[in-house]
Scaffold this active site. Structure first.
Site, PDB file in Angstrom:
ATOM      1  N   SER A 191       0.839  -1.202   0.000  1.00  0.00           N
ATOM      2  CA  SER A 191       0.000   0.000   0.000  1.00  0.00           C
ATOM      3  C   SER A 191       0.871   1.247   0.000  1.00  0.00           C
ATOM      4  CB  SER A 191      -0.876   0.018   1.258  1.00  0.00           C
ATOM      5  OG  SER A 191      -1.513   1.272   1.409  1.00  0.00           O
ATOM      6  N   TYR A 204      -1.984  -0.861  10.514  1.00  0.00           N
ATOM      7  CA  TYR A 204      -2.118  -1.299   9.125  1.00  0.00           C
ATOM      8  C   TYR A 204      -0.892  -0.888   8.308  1.00  0.00           C
ATOM      9  CZ  TYR A 204      -4.007  -1.254   4.331  1.00  0.00           C
ATOM     10  OH  TYR A 204      -4.201  -1.441   2.978  1.00  0.00           O
TER      11      TYR A 204
END
Ligand code: NAD
Ligand code: MG
Length: 299
Positions: A191, A204
């Site tokens: 990401s 995360y």
């Protein structure tokens, strides 16, 4: 939603609408079937050119969002696909399986919770048994829950996020490697959060940085065996992850508007990156992270 009939030449700013999703919430994991507006996974637009002909692929988190778009693209490129997802996502998974079968390819449904070590192993062995082997792995399953303050981040949430996002990648990859021959590929979904962590996604983002590092290390470890490992780093993509606690609800109407392109990405816009990294055309590309993020600079 897409202007797919103009795909030979299109303006990336307007290829997809600049969506302003209404406030909405689904329990984890969300369903594409209930996402408003619906996301584009390439159902109508993705055109294959035989780049993955005869390949046997296992894709985790393949029922919805990016994983669904990759599964559809892989099938239209000629691959048979085993789809892993959580049991409660059956409705989404069956829809994707229908699209794969309509492309003339096999779809194998493998519901399992990858937070469990035995499940990671059995998903791989079931995929190998039912596909007759394995030569493309996409580690895409992921969990994202927004928490503003570290003091409010529960220990269980931290651990579960690491279990699903990075420990499962280790376990699934470890189980898959004995089956992978020279020419096989692994693509991991990281990401933009690996580089630009949001303050509400500390846990995360940490897993996504770990995925990048794991990818670059593993690429070197298995390069001489002819196995290539790469990663794709999406920016803000409209998927059920975002409405199942992934973002604060108030942030949804402006989701993705702060990118240089000024809009959120659609899952289908990720598929070509996964296809490229899994196809023999990218034979000299290893340990790479391919950014698909609407133009936000990355290191
Ligand atoms: P999504 O919700 O459609 O897909 C995530 C999938 O992960 C779910 O469908 C689910 O099947 C799977 N999953 C979650 N917990 C699991 C578990 N315990 N066991 C097995 N599977 C489990 O959302 P998405 O955005 O398409 O996410 C796909 C990947 O893309 C994730 O790794 C996510 O972190 C990453 N990503 C998404 C964005 C974005 O903006 N949407 C941005 C960067 C990275
Ligand atoms: Mg899902």
């Amino acid at each position: 939603m897409s202007t797919h009939d103009q795909l030979t030449f299109c303006d990336p700013v307007s290829r997809f609408h600049r969506i302003s999703p209404p406030r909405q919430s689904q329990p984890e994991p969300g369903l594409d079937a209930e996402l408003d507006p619906a996301a584009d996974r390439g159902e109508e637009s993705y055109r294959g050119t035989g780049r993955l002909e005869g390949r046997r692929a296992l894709i985790t988190g393949a029922d919805s969002g990016i994983g669904a778009a990759v599964a559809i693209a892989f099938a239209r490129e000629g691959a048979d696909v085993a789809l892993n997802y959580l049991p409660e996502e059956r409705e989404d998974a069956e829809r994707v399986a229908e699209i794969i079968r309509a492309a003339g390819r096999r779809a194998i449904l493998l519901p399992a919770d990858l937070a469990d070590v035995e499940a990671c192993r059995s998903v791989v062995s079931d995929a190998v048994d039912q596909l007759g082997g394995l030569d493309a792995l996409v580690n895409n399953a992921g969990k994202q829950v927004s928490v503003d303050r570290l003091e409010d981040l529960e220990d269980e949430e931290w651990t579960a996020t690491f279990d699903v996002n990075i420990t499962a990648i280790f376990r699934v990859t470890q189980a898959a490697l004995p089956h992978l021959e020279a020419g096989a590929t692994i693509v991991n979904t990281t990401s933009i959060q690996a580089y630009n962590p949001s303050t509400n996604l500390i846990h995360y983002a940490s897993t996504k940085a770990a995925i990048n590092n794991f990818t670059k290390g593993m690429a070197q470890q298995v390069a001489s065996r002819g196995i290539r490992v790469n990663a794709v780093a999406p920016g803000p993509i409209w998927t059920p992850l975002q409405v199942s606690k992934g973002q604060p609800q108030d942030a949804l109407p402006d989701f993705g508007k702060d990118t240089p392109l000024g809009r959120a990405g659609q899952p289908t816009e990720l598929a070509p990156a996964f296809v490229f990294l899994s196809s023999p055309e990218s034979s000299y590309v290893l340990g790479e992270t391919l950014h698909v993020n609407g133009g936000t600079p990355t290191p």
